[in-house]
Design an enzyme around this catalytic site. Structure first.
Site, PDB file in Angstrom:
ATOM      1  N   CYS A  65       0.826  -1.217   0.000  1.00  0.00           N
ATOM      2  CA  CYS A  65       0.000   0.000   0.000  1.00  0.00           C
ATOM      3  C   CYS A  65       0.859   1.266   0.000  1.00  0.00           C
ATOM      4  CB  CYS A  65      -0.948  -0.013   1.192  1.00  0.00           C
ATOM      5  SG  CYS A  65      -0.182  -0.468   2.762  1.00  0.00           S
ATOM      6  N   HIS A  94      -2.290   5.685   6.329  1.00  0.00           N
ATOM      7  CA  HIS A  94      -0.884   6.097   6.443  1.00  0.00           C
ATOM      8  C   HIS A  94      -0.766   7.565   6.023  1.00  0.00           C
ATOM      9  CE1 HIS A  94       0.273   1.854   6.518  1.00  0.00           C
ATOM     10  NE2 HIS A  94      -0.226   1.655   5.321  1.00  0.00           N
TER      11      HIS A  94
HETATM   12  P1  NAD Z   1      -5.853 -10.623   5.885  1.00  0.00           P
HETATM   13  O1  NAD Z   1      -5.247 -11.330   7.021  1.00  0.00           O
HETATM   14  O2  NAD Z   1      -6.855  -9.549   6.129  1.00  0.00           O
HETATM   15  O3  NAD Z   1      -6.538 -11.670   4.880  1.00  0.00           O
HETATM   16  C1  NAD Z   1      -5.901 -12.851   4.487  1.00  0.00           C
HETATM   17  C2  NAD Z   1      -6.916 -13.886   4.073  1.00  0.00           C
HETATM   18  O4  NAD Z   1      -6.228 -15.058   3.628  1.00  0.00           O
HETATM   19  C3  NAD Z   1      -7.827 -14.354   5.197  1.00  0.00           C
HETATM   20  O5  NAD Z   1      -9.102 -14.605   4.636  1.00  0.00           O
HETATM   21  C4  NAD Z   1      -7.202 -15.677   5.647  1.00  0.00           C
HETATM   22  O6  NAD Z   1      -8.111 -16.543   6.254  1.00  0.00           O
HETATM   23  C5  NAD Z   1      -6.724 -16.213   4.310  1.00  0.00           C
HETATM   24  N1  NAD Z   1      -5.636 -17.196   4.387  1.00  0.00           N
HETATM   25  C6  NAD Z   1      -4.829 -17.480   5.431  1.00  0.00           C
HETATM   26  N2  NAD Z   1      -3.934 -18.429   5.069  1.00  0.00           N
HETATM   27  C7  NAD Z   1      -4.195 -18.758   3.784  1.00  0.00           C
HETATM   28  C8  NAD Z   1      -3.613 -19.643   2.853  1.00  0.00           C
HETATM   29  N3  NAD Z   1      -2.584 -20.416   3.186  1.00  0.00           N
HETATM   30  N4  NAD Z   1      -4.125 -19.705   1.596  1.00  0.00           N
HETATM   31  C9  NAD Z   1      -5.169 -18.930   1.238  1.00  0.00           C
HETATM   32  N5  NAD Z   1      -5.757 -18.045   2.078  1.00  0.00           N
HETATM   33  C10 NAD Z   1      -5.277 -17.966   3.331  1.00  0.00           C
HETATM   34  O7  NAD Z   1      -4.636 -10.055   5.017  1.00  0.00           O
HETATM   35  P2  NAD Z   1      -4.612  -8.729   4.145  1.00  0.00           P
HETATM   36  O8  NAD Z   1      -4.375  -7.558   5.032  1.00  0.00           O
HETATM   37  O9  NAD Z   1      -5.766  -8.718   3.217  1.00  0.00           O
HETATM   38  O10 NAD Z   1      -3.242  -8.927   3.336  1.00  0.00           O
HETATM   39  C11 NAD Z   1      -3.168  -9.776   2.208  1.00  0.00           C
HETATM   40  C12 NAD Z   1      -1.950  -9.385   1.391  1.00  0.00           C
HETATM   41  O11 NAD Z   1      -2.113  -8.032   0.958  1.00  0.00           O
HETATM   42  C13 NAD Z   1      -0.607  -9.427   2.144  1.00  0.00           C
HETATM   43  O12 NAD Z   1       0.413  -9.748   1.226  1.00  0.00           O
HETATM   44  C14 NAD Z   1      -0.435  -7.984   2.593  1.00  0.00           C
HETATM   45  O13 NAD Z   1       0.909  -7.645   2.836  1.00  0.00           O
HETATM   46  C15 NAD Z   1      -1.006  -7.249   1.385  1.00  0.00           C
HETATM   47  N6  NAD Z   1      -1.486  -5.902   1.657  1.00  0.00           N
HETATM   48  C16 NAD Z   1      -2.182  -5.613   2.804  1.00  0.00           C
HETATM   49  C17 NAD Z   1      -2.623  -4.315   3.022  1.00  0.00           C
HETATM   50  C18 NAD Z   1      -3.368  -3.937   4.273  1.00  0.00           C
HETATM   51  O14 NAD Z   1      -3.300  -2.775   4.667  1.00  0.00           O
HETATM   52  N7  NAD Z   1      -4.085  -4.806   4.904  1.00  0.00           N
HETATM   53  C19 NAD Z   1      -2.364  -3.316   2.073  1.00  0.00           C
HETATM   54  C20 NAD Z   1      -1.690  -3.655   0.892  1.00  0.00           C
HETATM   55  C21 NAD Z   1      -1.241  -4.947   0.690  1.00  0.00           C
END
Ligand code: NAD
Length: 346
Positions: free
Chosen positions: A139, A218
């Site tokens: 992000c 942020h």
């Molecule tokens: P999150 O924890 O909110 O969601 C993750 C999802 O994946 C959940 O539904 C979980 O149950 C599922 N999961 C767990 N293990 C799994 C597996 N082995 N296979 C498939 N699904 C699985 O995470 P998020 O915040 O959405 O982040 C996801 C990605 O996006 C990460 O790489 C993170 O760095 C990136 N990201 C996050 C943000 C943020 O602010 N949250 C912003 C930009 C990028």
């Protein structure tokens, strides 16, 4: 393109909704290991949900929640896997996607080697057309690159020094802190520097990052040395013409903090109070001694969503001009100076 979203949390559920708005994409299903309140809401929206494995499938069945099968069943039915699982899990899932011959999109929590290229729409779209795997950077890096690549195109960026005040957690992450301290993991080079260079090699960038006890957004404070030194009006005019950059006149509209900005998103009726645009605080813009100072707010939960949609179209062989306007229209993104005239256009 038949799409599966693997991981249905903060990012995955937003990608799924965005895919459903695209005429050239079909959301075949999402993988959600745990049948929690988010799975309940997905069922309410009619999104086909797949459990992770047999054990997680039984948990869905015990609750009586609709479930289509397991992740392996979904992988049989799709062309592109958009992985939005927690950082590191995408790399573990990669071998399954490879076995099925799927195209893959990963998120910024994965290491850059997971995909052929790291990606940002405004920086390197046309260079990655036809790729079979892409990684949308994080992000903060997405917000940072949209701004720096645009400024580089207009005026040339010699170097950038950025201080990021990071939100500590997303609103639903009860288990993360801090609650009452400003903290830091590492005051040396921040990982955003290397991350940005995976998309824009050679970028002279120093980032310092600290964490504040907030969940909303942020804040990035940029000091940028430009090769040309435009006047403030020219700068604002160029930024206002740039997609995905929304300029906020904070003093005119009393937008005096991230709380007010998120409230604005709610009042505008944005789904989940999302603001996927770079929110440039117009009153912060000034040029002094050849340095541009500019402060922007990045809504961490939504900023990467348009890039995920464009990344799919890069894989479909579409040029930037064939995807970006479509993505921005379907997602209702704004660019320009936020005022009554801009809102009246929508
Ligand atoms: P999150 O924890 O909110 O969601 C993750 C999802 O994946 C959940 O539904 C979980 O149950 C599922 N999961 C767990 N293990 C799994 C597996 N082995 N296979 C498939 N699904 C699985 O995470 P998020 O915040 O959405 O982040 C996801 C990605 O996006 C990460 O790489 C993170 O760095 C990136 N990201 C996050 C943000 C943020 O602010 N949250 C912003 C930009 C990028």
């Amino acid at each position: 393109m038949r799409i599966g979203v693997i991981g249905y949390g903060t990012i995955g559920k937003r990608i799924a909704d965005a895919v459903r708005l695209q005429e050239d994409m079909e959301l075949v299903g999402v993988v959600k290991p745990t049948p929690d309140y988010q799975a309940l809401a997905a069922a309410r929206k009619g999104i086909p949900v797949y459990a992770y494995d047999e054990k997680s499938l039984r948990l869905y069945e015990e609750k009586g929640l609709p479930v289509e099968g397991t992740m392996m069943d979904l992988l049989e039915k799709i062309d592109v896997a958009i992985d939005a699982s927690p950082g590191g899990k995408g790399a573990e899932n990669k071998k399954l996607y490879e076995e099925k011959g799927l195209r893959q999109i990963y998120q910024g929590g994965e290491k850059s080697w997971v995909a052929e290229a790291s990606y940002n729409s405004l920086c390197n779209h046309d260079a990655v057309i036809g790729a079979r795997s892409l990684r949308v950077v994080s992000c903060n890096t997405t917000g940072l690159l949209r701004l720096l690549c645009s400024l580089d195109k207009y005026f040339g960026v010699e170097k950038a020094r950025v201080t990021i005040i990071r939100r500590a957690a997303d609103p639903r992450e009860l288990w993360r802190g801090p609650v009452n301290t400003v903290s830091w993991k590492n005051l040396g080079p921040s990982h955003h520097e290397e991350d940005a260079r995976t998309v824009k090699p050679g970028l002279d960038l120093i980032v310092t990052s600290i964490v504040a006890p907030t969940t909303l957004a942020h804040i990035q404070i940029h000091d940028i040395k430009l090769r040309e030194t435009p006047g403030r009006d020219e700068l604002i005019e160029k930024l206002a013409s740039t997609p995905r950059i929304l300029l906020l006149d904070t003093s005119a509209y009393r937008l005096n903090g991230t709380g007010a900005i998120i409230e604005l998103a709610r009042d505008l009726g944005r789904s989940r109070n999302d603001l996927p645009e770079n929110l440039v605080l117009m009153d912060s813009i000034r040029m002094e001694h050849g340095w541009l100072r500019i402060i922007q707010v990045v809504h961490q939960e939504s900023i990467v969503i348009p890039e995920n949609i464009d990344a799919v179209r890069a894989m479909m062989g579409k040029k930037l001009e064939e995807t970006l306007p479509v993505t921005d229209k379907t997602l209702g993104l704004l660019h320009g100076v936020l005022d009554a005239a801009l809102l009246a256009k929508k």
